[in-house]
Design an enzyme around this catalytic site. Sequence first.
Site, PDB file in Angstrom:
ATOM      1  N   CYS A 211     -45.229 -14.175  57.546  1.00 49.59           N
ATOM      2  CA  CYS A 211     -46.239 -15.051  58.169  1.00 49.59           C
ATOM      3  C   CYS A 211     -46.010 -15.248  59.663  1.00 49.59           C
ATOM      4  O   CYS A 211     -46.895 -15.745  60.362  1.00 49.59           O
ATOM      5  CB  CYS A 211     -46.300 -16.389  57.438  1.00 49.59           C
TER       6      CYS A 211
ATOM      7  N   HIS B  34     -49.695 -21.445  62.131  1.00 51.25           N
ATOM      8  CA  HIS B  34     -49.926 -20.574  60.969  1.00 51.25           C
ATOM      9  C   HIS B  34     -50.488 -21.447  59.850  1.00 51.25           C
ATOM     10  O   HIS B  34     -50.017 -22.557  59.624  1.00 51.25           O
ATOM     11  CB  HIS B  34     -48.595 -19.932  60.550  1.00 51.25           C
TER      12      HIS B  34
ATOM     13  N   ASN C 231     -54.012 -18.869  52.895  1.00 51.12           N
ATOM     14  CA  ASN C 231     -52.970 -18.288  53.738  1.00 51.12           C
ATOM     15  C   ASN C 231     -53.133 -16.767  53.723  1.00 51.12           C
ATOM     16  O   ASN C 231     -52.881 -16.127  52.710  1.00 51.12           O
ATOM     17  CB  ASN C 231     -51.596 -18.709  53.183  1.00 51.12           C
TER      18      ASN C 231
HETATM   19  N1  COA Z   1     -51.995 -26.278  39.707  1.00 54.77           N
HETATM   20  C1  COA Z   1     -51.494 -27.317  39.039  1.00 54.77           C
HETATM   21  N2  COA Z   1     -50.185 -27.606  39.014  1.00 54.77           N
HETATM   22  C2  COA Z   1     -49.358 -26.802  39.682  1.00 54.77           C
HETATM   23  C3  COA Z   1     -49.813 -25.702  40.398  1.00 54.77           C
HETATM   24  C4  COA Z   1     -51.197 -25.426  40.388  1.00 54.77           C
HETATM   25  N3  COA Z   1     -51.749 -24.409  41.052  1.00 54.77           N
HETATM   26  N4  COA Z   1     -48.756 -25.085  40.966  1.00 54.77           N
HETATM   27  C5  COA Z   1     -47.677 -25.778  40.629  1.00 54.77           C
HETATM   28  N5  COA Z   1     -48.029 -26.821  39.857  1.00 54.77           N
HETATM   29  C6  COA Z   1     -47.171 -27.828  39.249  1.00 54.77           C
HETATM   30  C7  COA Z   1     -45.750 -27.377  39.109  1.00 54.77           C
HETATM   31  O1  COA Z   1     -45.603 -26.634  37.923  1.00 54.77           O
HETATM   32  C8  COA Z   1     -45.025 -28.694  39.066  1.00 54.77           C
HETATM   33  O2  COA Z   1     -45.143 -29.249  37.783  1.00 54.77           O
HETATM   34  P1  COA Z   1     -43.903 -30.030  37.120  1.00 54.77           P
HETATM   35  O3  COA Z   1     -43.683 -31.207  38.044  1.00 54.77           O
HETATM   36  O4  COA Z   1     -44.434 -30.369  35.785  1.00 54.77           O
HETATM   37  O5  COA Z   1     -42.774 -29.069  37.138  1.00 54.77           O
HETATM   38  C9  COA Z   1     -45.830 -29.576  40.024  1.00 54.77           C
HETATM   39  O6  COA Z   1     -47.118 -28.954  40.123  1.00 54.77           O
HETATM   40  C10 COA Z   1     -45.220 -29.716  41.382  1.00 54.77           C
HETATM   41  O7  COA Z   1     -44.826 -28.423  41.827  1.00 54.77           O
HETATM   42  P2  COA Z   1     -44.140 -28.170  43.210  1.00 54.77           P
HETATM   43  O8  COA Z   1     -43.887 -26.707  43.365  1.00 54.77           O
HETATM   44  O9  COA Z   1     -42.996 -29.105  43.361  1.00 54.77           O
HETATM   45  O10 COA Z   1     -45.332 -28.651  44.154  1.00 54.77           O
HETATM   46  P3  COA Z   1     -45.356 -28.792  45.695  1.00 54.77           P
HETATM   47  O11 COA Z   1     -45.869 -30.123  46.030  1.00 54.77           O
HETATM   48  O12 COA Z   1     -44.101 -28.336  46.334  1.00 54.77           O
HETATM   49  O13 COA Z   1     -46.503 -27.770  46.095  1.00 54.77           O
HETATM   50  C11 COA Z   1     -46.729 -25.596  47.046  1.00 54.77           C
HETATM   51  C12 COA Z   1     -46.350 -26.393  45.813  1.00 54.77           C
HETATM   52  C13 COA Z   1     -46.460 -24.108  46.763  1.00 54.77           C
HETATM   53  C14 COA Z   1     -48.195 -25.807  47.332  1.00 54.77           C
HETATM   54  C15 COA Z   1     -45.890 -26.072  48.250  1.00 54.77           C
HETATM   55  O14 COA Z   1     -44.535 -26.130  47.907  1.00 54.77           O
HETATM   56  C16 COA Z   1     -46.044 -25.220  49.452  1.00 54.77           C
HETATM   57  O15 COA Z   1     -47.114 -25.118  50.021  1.00 54.77           O
HETATM   58  N6  COA Z   1     -44.957 -24.583  49.937  1.00 54.77           N
HETATM   59  C17 COA Z   1     -44.996 -23.749  51.086  1.00 54.77           C
HETATM   60  C18 COA Z   1     -45.724 -22.525  50.729  1.00 54.77           C
HETATM   61  C19 COA Z   1     -46.054 -21.663  51.867  1.00 54.77           C
HETATM   62  O16 COA Z   1     -46.616 -22.120  52.814  1.00 54.77           O
HETATM   63  N7  COA Z   1     -45.746 -20.382  51.781  1.00 54.77           N
HETATM   64  C20 COA Z   1     -46.165 -19.397  52.690  1.00 54.77           C
HETATM   65  C21 COA Z   1     -45.121 -18.942  53.595  1.00 54.77           C
HETATM   66  S1  COA Z   1     -45.118 -19.827  55.073  1.00 54.77           S
END
Ligand code: COA
Length: 330
Positions: free
Chosen positions: A117, A257, A287
């Site tokens: 990214c 980004h 993204n």
């Molecule tokens: N729909 C519903 N629930 C979902 C889900 C979806 N699409 N994806 C994950 N969950 C659930 C998980 O299973 C978890 O459930 P649990 O608590 O029962 O285990 C819960 O939601 C929380 O998951 P978590 O991964 O802790 O959520 P989060 O708040 O960290 O959000 C992302 C997840 C991926 C959106 C977030 O971590 C993120 O954006 N990270 C950076 C990603 C990024 O930008 N990557 C690109 C490179 S820069």
Amino acid sequence: MSSKIRAAITGVNGWVPEYKLTNQELERMVDTNDEWIRTRTGIKERRILKGERKGTSEIVVNSIKGLLEKTNTDPNDVELLILATVTPDMVFPDTANTACDLLGMKNAFAYDINAACSGFIFALATGAKFIQSGMYKKVIVAGADKMSSIVDYTDRATCVIFGDGGGAVLLEPTESGHGIIDEIFKGDGSGRQYLHMKAGGSLKPPSHASIDAREHFVFQDGRPVFKAAVKGMTSTVEQLLKRNGLNKEDINWLIPHQANQRIINSVASILDFPVERVPVNIHKYGNTTGGTIPLCLWEWEEKFNKGDNIILTAFGGGFTWGSIYLKWAY
Ligand code: COA
């Protein structure tokens, strides 16, 4: 007036495929819901490149075609194309070369950069160095990804985030004081454990087993990526401001980004930077990895004024991250 040669962005163009993959459609594919996706990521829909034998080059070629038209540039005058991508058409040759062939840019040499990214800003700084050397007059830097080719549409934690698209900028020399002024880039290879593709490279070549194990897709542990992204982007912006004797009031636009709306909000809030001056289009494109910053430049081009101070900031797999400070040239 400075007599130093700088690389100025003299044109920008973006391109996204037509097909919109909405949160509602994702609700029918995996166990997720529109509310979760919107509140956790800010994304409402993302574009998907459909059709047989259409790879990232499709996005690159469409972006650059429009760029050449807009800037009235003869394809034969382009000397170099650098493409930031993690989804090349093929492992080799590089997609930038393929794009040159398809665009009739016969006099250009070309290569891809993979910094996930952060790819576009790394590529932009690299392209700028060729211009600053005084040896090159027309360099195109593109960032594009067909993320749908490496996203597992059974993995709800990643498939909601990514989309396809990209854009390109033309770099030309200027001595007017505009252009790319400074950059700070960082890396931490130990971050690879949180964001990678397990198979398909030389470490683990493709096999029936790797396909059965669904290892040809983006693997992401979202939380550590989220935290490192906020820290990496804010710290390099702060360092860049300090090093150039600027404060946040001097910056007209902070272009992050587009990884997650909450990451963007956190960066703006920590820097105490007004959100009106932070371009955001993640709600409609998701993204697009190498594509997000050129897509923002393209969509905000009309709002920029000559002399605007702009900071680009990105964080990505690797980990890689950094920020660029530039003065808009038109
Ligand atoms: N729909 C519903 N629930 C979902 C889900 C979806 N699409 N994806 C994950 N969950 C659930 C998980 O299973 C978890 O459930 P649990 O608590 O029962 O285990 C819960 O939601 C929380 O998951 P978590 O991964 O802790 O959520 P989060 O708040 O960290 O959000 C992302 C997840 C991926 C959106 C977030 O971590 C993120 O954006 N990270 C950076 C990603 C990024 O930008 N990557 C690109 C490179 S820069």
